[in-house]
Design an enzyme around this catalytic site. Sequence first.
Site, PDB file in Angstrom:
ATOM      1  CB  CYS A 164      10.490  -0.459   2.491  1.00  0.00           C
ATOM      2  SG  CYS A 164      11.065   0.087   0.871  1.00  0.00           S
ATOM      3  CG  PHE A 167      -0.205   0.329   2.521  1.00  0.00           C
ATOM      4  CD1 PHE A 167       0.044   1.634   2.915  1.00  0.00           C
ATOM      5  CD2 PHE A 167       0.254  -0.691   3.344  1.00  0.00           C
ATOM      6  CE1 PHE A 167       0.723   1.922   4.092  1.00  0.00           C
ATOM      7  CE2 PHE A 167       0.940  -0.425   4.517  1.00  0.00           C
ATOM      8  CZ  PHE A 167       1.169   0.888   4.897  1.00  0.00           C
TER       9      PHE A 167
END
Length: 500
Positions: free
Chosen positions: A280, A148
């Site tokens: 990330c 997402f």
Amino acid sequence: IYRNYINGEFVPSEATDYIPLTDPTTNNLIYNVPRSTNDEMLSAVSYASEAFHKWKDVPIQQRQRIMLQYQALIRDNMNDLATLITLEQGKTLVDARGDVFRGLEVVEAACGLGGSAMMGETLENLSNGLDTYSYRQPLGVCAGIAPFNFPAMIPLWMFPIACTAGNTFVMKPSEKDPGACMMLAQLASEAGLPDGVLNIIHGGKESVDFICDDTDIRAVSFVGSNAVGAYIHARGTATGKRVQANLGAKNHATILPDADREETVKAIAGAAFGAAGQRCMALSAIILVGSAQEWLPDIVEEAKKLRVGSGFHEGVDVGPLISPEAKDRAEQIIEEATNEGAILELDGRGTVVPGFENGNFLSPTILSNVSPFNTAYKEEIFAPVLVCLEADTLEDAISLTNANPFGNGCSIFTSSGASARKFQHEIDVGQVGINVPIPVPLPCFSFTGSRGSIRGDVHFYGKQGVNFYTQIKTITSNWQCRGGHLGGATMPILGSSNSK
């Protein structure tokens, strides 16, 4: 209600079960996302398989021209794509444009794929009249499963490279924000990508299992959490697929006292709390070395300056988390961390944004006195939470970073070339920044997270991305067949004789 995209058409799903997609700033329903039926997913793969037989024979320069047109359309529609991302995912419009732009760079790289990355190798006259050469060929139907947090960039890491290399593709965007991916499919069609080359299905675990199990899918790309990535790698490889899976991270920044204090503090705040920490490559842990430990109050003050609110509002720095569950999990980890001895230097819990009282907001949060055994250090929080550790020396900071199981990215802030050189040489992390807080490589390189941050051994985009989506065919040919010796019962030893 979102539709499937199959064989060049947006097809209504016959699903009876839907996943609600809500605005993270209000938690109001925006759309429903279908759980694509098994027949619909089979249809997507079937059309992709059929399209592959023609698409693989299209000359690569023509495939590149489609990508050239595609990158122009993405650039022209960047604001619309960013608006969809902000609506569904919550990040600021500025950050959403960056999301699109970093994906666009991969498409631009795909425009030159035939220049070197797709080329084979050759060596002539290995024996009298005998040559060996290799081709790089596409695999067939490939698939992608996207997270997402980057609704445009991550899909663009996947299908443009795969399709330009001659494969066809089945994409499963995140059920939390598929809008940008759907628009990217429409733009790909407008750019001239033939029907069936790119297909999109929707759903949760059932669609992931389908992709892992379907025998016509040759390779799977995934970016997301540790648990899901490990599951996909195990299930996908069990059916003989190639799987590349980028997993979790705990990205460390080592701060030395000789760094530029003001600029470093700003960089840390932006990299830790931008995109609400849902990157990330976010800096989620810092190691303050020696007298740099005195900089913690500066970092706290810089974090306080960041404005929290709707991504559509100008001047906002930190948007909402993706869901109430993500917010609850982050707040629970903060609570556990303080119970385990961490000091709450800045508490972002309880944030209420006027006009968006039901939003999933968590303001920047900073924890100090954190040990490597603290829950906040061990877990990837994926929220605007920064954990602060201390070290006496650079050697201690390197050891601490290397002891962490993840290896996605890290940074060092210093004005010493010797310290930077020591750090980059001894650190066991795949992507290293020197006075760069988020060292994500451009597409001429590859995204090279390591250790616990990857399953599989071939990375995304760049040369390694092409390697993942292609296979090598090697030909050994002998055109000295008249009057020559074509071989006997013994093992051939090339070049040992008959070279005149």
